[in-house]
Design a protein around this motif. Structure first.
Motif, PDB file in Angstrom:
ATOM      1  N   VAL A 172       0.834  -1.202   0.000  1.00  0.00           N
ATOM      2  CA  VAL A 172       0.000   0.000   0.000  1.00  0.00           C
ATOM      3  C   VAL A 172       0.868   1.250   0.000  1.00  0.00           C
ATOM      4  O   VAL A 172       0.539   2.264  -0.628  1.00  0.00           O
ATOM      5  CB  VAL A 172      -0.952   0.002   1.214  1.00  0.00           C
ATOM      6  N   ASP A 173       2.009   1.184   0.699  1.00  0.00           N
ATOM      7  CA  ASP A 173       2.925   2.326   0.759  1.00  0.00           C
ATOM      8  C   ASP A 173       3.781   2.466  -0.494  1.00  0.00           C
ATOM      9  O   ASP A 173       4.611   3.371  -0.585  1.00  0.00           O
ATOM     10  CB  ASP A 173       3.831   2.199   1.985  1.00  0.00           C
ATOM     11  N   GLY A 174       3.609   1.538  -1.455  1.00  0.00           N
ATOM     12  CA  GLY A 174       4.300   1.664  -2.731  1.00  0.00           C
ATOM     13  C   GLY A 174       5.679   1.036  -2.788  1.00  0.00           C
ATOM     14  O   GLY A 174       6.440   1.309  -3.733  1.00  0.00           O
ATOM     15  N   LEU A 175       6.052   0.196  -1.830  1.00  0.00           N
ATOM     16  CA  LEU A 175       7.379  -0.411  -1.834  1.00  0.00           C
ATOM     17  C   LEU A 175       7.474  -1.521  -2.878  1.00  0.00           C
ATOM     18  O   LEU A 175       6.493  -2.234  -3.145  1.00  0.00           O
ATOM     19  CB  LEU A 175       7.716  -0.975  -0.451  1.00  0.00           C
ATOM     20  N   THR A 176       8.656  -1.680  -3.458  1.00  0.00           N
ATOM     21  CA  THR A 176       8.918  -2.759  -4.404  1.00  0.00           C
ATOM     22  C   THR A 176       9.229  -4.042  -3.632  1.00  0.00           C
ATOM     23  O   THR A 176       9.434  -4.026  -2.411  1.00  0.00           O
ATOM     24  CB  THR A 176      10.118  -2.417  -5.291  1.00  0.00           C
ATOM     25  N   ASN A 177       9.308  -5.168  -4.366  1.00  0.00           N
ATOM     26  CA  ASN A 177       9.659  -6.436  -3.722  1.00  0.00           C
ATOM     27  C   ASN A 177      11.013  -6.333  -3.026  1.00  0.00           C
ATOM     28  O   ASN A 177      11.193  -6.843  -1.912  1.00  0.00           O
ATOM     29  CB  ASN A 177       9.694  -7.565  -4.752  1.00  0.00           C
ATOM     30  N   PHE A 178      11.969  -5.685  -3.687  1.00  0.00           N
ATOM     31  CA  PHE A 178      13.303  -5.539  -3.094  1.00  0.00           C
ATOM     32  C   PHE A 178      13.233  -4.718  -1.804  1.00  0.00           C
ATOM     33  O   PHE A 178      13.856  -5.063  -0.797  1.00  0.00           O
ATOM     34  CB  PHE A 178      14.254  -4.881  -4.089  1.00  0.00           C
ATOM     35  N   GLN A 179      12.498  -3.619  -1.835  1.00  0.00           N
ATOM     36  CA  GLN A 179      12.373  -2.772  -0.643  1.00  0.00           C
ATOM     37  C   GLN A 179      11.661  -3.499   0.489  1.00  0.00           C
ATOM     38  O   GLN A 179      12.019  -3.356   1.655  1.00  0.00           O
ATOM     39  CB  GLN A 179      11.633  -1.484  -1.009  1.00  0.00           C
ATOM     40  N   ILE A 180      10.647  -4.288   0.136  1.00  0.00           N
ATOM     41  CA  ILE A 180       9.942  -5.074   1.158  1.00  0.00           C
ATOM     42  C   ILE A 180      10.882  -6.096   1.782  1.00  0.00           C
ATOM     43  O   ILE A 180      10.903  -6.282   3.005  1.00  0.00           O
ATOM     44  CB  ILE A 180       8.716  -5.774   0.546  1.00  0.00           C
ATOM     45  N   SER A 181      11.674  -6.749   0.951  1.00  0.00           N
ATOM     46  CA  SER A 181      12.600  -7.764   1.470  1.00  0.00           C
ATOM     47  C   SER A 181      13.614  -7.134   2.406  1.00  0.00           C
ATOM     48  O   SER A 181      13.949  -7.699   3.458  1.00  0.00           O
ATOM     49  CB  SER A 181      13.310  -8.471   0.307  1.00  0.00           C
ATOM     50  N   ALA A 182      14.097  -5.928   2.048  1.00  0.00           N
ATOM     51  CA  ALA A 182      15.064  -5.240   2.904  1.00  0.00           C
ATOM     52  C   ALA A 182      14.420  -4.798   4.210  1.00  0.00           C
ATOM     53  O   ALA A 182      15.022  -4.904   5.284  1.00  0.00           O
ATOM     54  CB  ALA A 182      15.642  -4.031   2.158  1.00  0.00           C
ATOM     55  N   ARG A 183      13.194  -4.297   4.138  1.00  0.00           N
ATOM     56  CA  ARG A 183      12.503  -3.812   5.340  1.00  0.00           C
ATOM     57  C   ARG A 183      12.215  -4.951   6.323  1.00  0.00           C
ATOM     58  O   ARG A 183      12.350  -4.784   7.534  1.00  0.00           O
ATOM     59  CB  ARG A 183      11.192  -3.135   4.923  1.00  0.00           C
ATOM     60  N   LEU A 184      11.835  -6.121   5.791  1.00  0.00           N
ATOM     61  CA  LEU A 184      11.416  -7.228   6.656  1.00  0.00           C
ATOM     62  C   LEU A 184      12.516  -8.262   6.900  1.00  0.00           C
ATOM     63  O   LEU A 184      12.310  -9.204   7.658  1.00  0.00           O
ATOM     64  CB  LEU A 184      10.193  -7.928   6.053  1.00  0.00           C
ATOM     65  N   GLY A 185      13.676  -8.082   6.247  1.00  0.00           N
ATOM     66  CA  GLY A 185      14.766  -9.040   6.436  1.00  0.00           C
ATOM     67  C   GLY A 185      14.495 -10.369   5.767  1.00  0.00           C
ATOM     68  O   GLY A 185      14.904 -11.426   6.266  1.00  0.00           O
ATOM     69  N   LEU A 186      13.821 -10.345   4.623  1.00  0.00           N
ATOM     70  CA  LEU A 186      13.505 -11.554   3.872  1.00  0.00           C
ATOM     71  C   LEU A 186      14.215 -11.517   2.524  1.00  0.00           C
ATOM     72  O   LEU A 186      14.641 -10.463   2.061  1.00  0.00           O
ATOM     73  CB  LEU A 186      11.989 -11.653   3.636  1.00  0.00           C
ATOM     74  N   SER A 187      14.323 -12.671   1.874  1.00  0.00           N
ATOM     75  CA  SER A 187      14.849 -12.689   0.517  1.00  0.00           C
ATOM     76  C   SER A 187      13.740 -12.269  -0.445  1.00  0.00           C
ATOM     77  O   SER A 187      12.550 -12.342  -0.110  1.00  0.00           O
ATOM     78  CB  SER A 187      15.334 -14.087   0.148  1.00  0.00           C
ATOM     79  N   GLU A 188      14.129 -11.814  -1.635  1.00  0.00           N
ATOM     80  CA  GLU A 188      13.123 -11.427  -2.626  1.00  0.00           C
ATOM     81  C   GLU A 188      12.263 -12.620  -3.022  1.00  0.00           C
ATOM     82  O   GLU A 188      11.060 -12.483  -3.263  1.00  0.00           O
ATOM     83  CB  GLU A 188      13.794 -10.827  -3.860  1.00  0.00           C
ATOM     84  N   ASN A 189      12.865 -13.806  -3.097  1.00  0.00           N
ATOM     85  CA  ASN A 189      12.100 -15.002  -3.447  1.00  0.00           C
ATOM     86  C   ASN A 189      11.034 -15.299  -2.384  1.00  0.00           C
ATOM     87  O   ASN A 189       9.922 -15.728  -2.715  1.00  0.00           O
ATOM     88  CB  ASN A 189      13.025 -16.210  -3.605  1.00  0.00           C
ATOM     89  N   THR A 190      11.382 -15.062  -1.115  1.00  0.00           N
ATOM     90  CA  THR A 190      10.405 -15.285  -0.044  1.00  0.00           C
ATOM     91  C   THR A 190       9.254 -14.290  -0.152  1.00  0.00           C
ATOM     92  O   THR A 190       8.083 -14.650   0.034  1.00  0.00           O
ATOM     93  CB  THR A 190      11.086 -15.149   1.330  1.00  0.00           C
ATOM     94  N   VAL A 191       9.586 -13.052  -0.474  1.00  0.00           N
ATOM     95  CA  VAL A 191       8.539 -12.043  -0.667  1.00  0.00           C
ATOM     96  C   VAL A 191       7.615 -12.461  -1.812  1.00  0.00           C
ATOM     97  O   VAL A 191       6.387 -12.361  -1.702  1.00  0.00           O
ATOM     98  CB  VAL A 191       9.149 -10.658  -0.946  1.00  0.00           C
TER      99      VAL A 191
END
Length: 219
Positions: A172-191
């Motif tokens: 909703v805040d407009g983050l990309t998969n990469f940004q979400i992975s960095a914010r939550l400490g997950l890999s992009e594949n997990t996202v």
């Protein structure tokens, strides 16, 4: 002349020292000012200061004297509702929290109830509902508007996990998969895996459709 921001902990003129102070927090200063103008007219409380991010909110809550009520929008500049409520409940469990949301953001209302908000108020009804809600909180009573309770109890059980809520809020805040992975400490594949599960649960096939369904609470 420029209007000064109210100072936290300073009672309104003529107010008793035990009158609860109200802190208003939202990412938009204009929203804080609008809500603050309404709060200033309610005799049971005294208007405190405004916060637009987690750091300033944490500082205000730590410096508060006596009873405090937090009026909280669904997003601050650097965090969503889940993160902010978690911080408040962990560090300041005594603070009473009222969450303000638009009619199209029912997902955040549902989340607020789950995270222990004392009350919620729809922005469209704020002029009539907020004074009543604050009056009840001053008396020590949590209050949930009947319309919101009806919708909460009539909706199907929430099928989304906490992590899926976090990812959707970041979408909703407009983050990309990469940004979400960095914010939550997950890999992009997990996202991507979580997104696939979210799309299946919401019966959609795109980010835009998932966001629209989520903010409307249609899940």
């Amino acid at each position: 002349m420029e209007e000064r921001q109210p100072i936290l902990g300073t009672p309104a003129p003529g107010a008793a020292s035990d009158v609860p102070q109200v802190i208003v927090a939202d990412r938009q200063a204009i929203v804080c000012q609008g809500i603050g103008s309404l709060v200033a007219q309610i005799p049971e409380v005294a208007l405190g200061a405004f916060a637009n991010d987690k750091a300033s909110l944490k500082k205000l809550l730590s410096g508060a004297r006596g009873k405090s009520i937090l009026i909280l929008g669904v997003r601050l500049a650097d965090g969503d509702l889940t993160q902010v409520l978690e911080m408040v409940r962990k560090d300041h469990p005594e603070v009473m929290v009222v969450v303000i949301a638009e009619d199209t953001e029912f997902a955040f209302i549902r989340m607020a109830v789950k995270e222990g908000a004392n009350s919620v108020c729809m922005m469209s009804q704020i002029l009539t509902s907020l004074p009543r809600i604050l009056g009840k909180l001053v008396e020590g009573h949590a209050i949930m508007p009947t319309e919101i309770l009806r919708r909460l109890t009539s909706d199907n059980a929430d099928a989304l996990s906490r992590r899926e809520h976090e990812i959707l809020a970041l979408l909703v805040d407009g983050l990309t998969n990469f940004q979400i992975s960095a914010r939550l400490g997950l890999s992009e594949n997990t996202v991507k895996y979580y997104l696939k599960a979210i799309y299946q649960k919401l019966d959609v096939n795109s980010r835009g459709a998932a966001i629209a369904k989520y903010v409307a609470g249609n899940y």
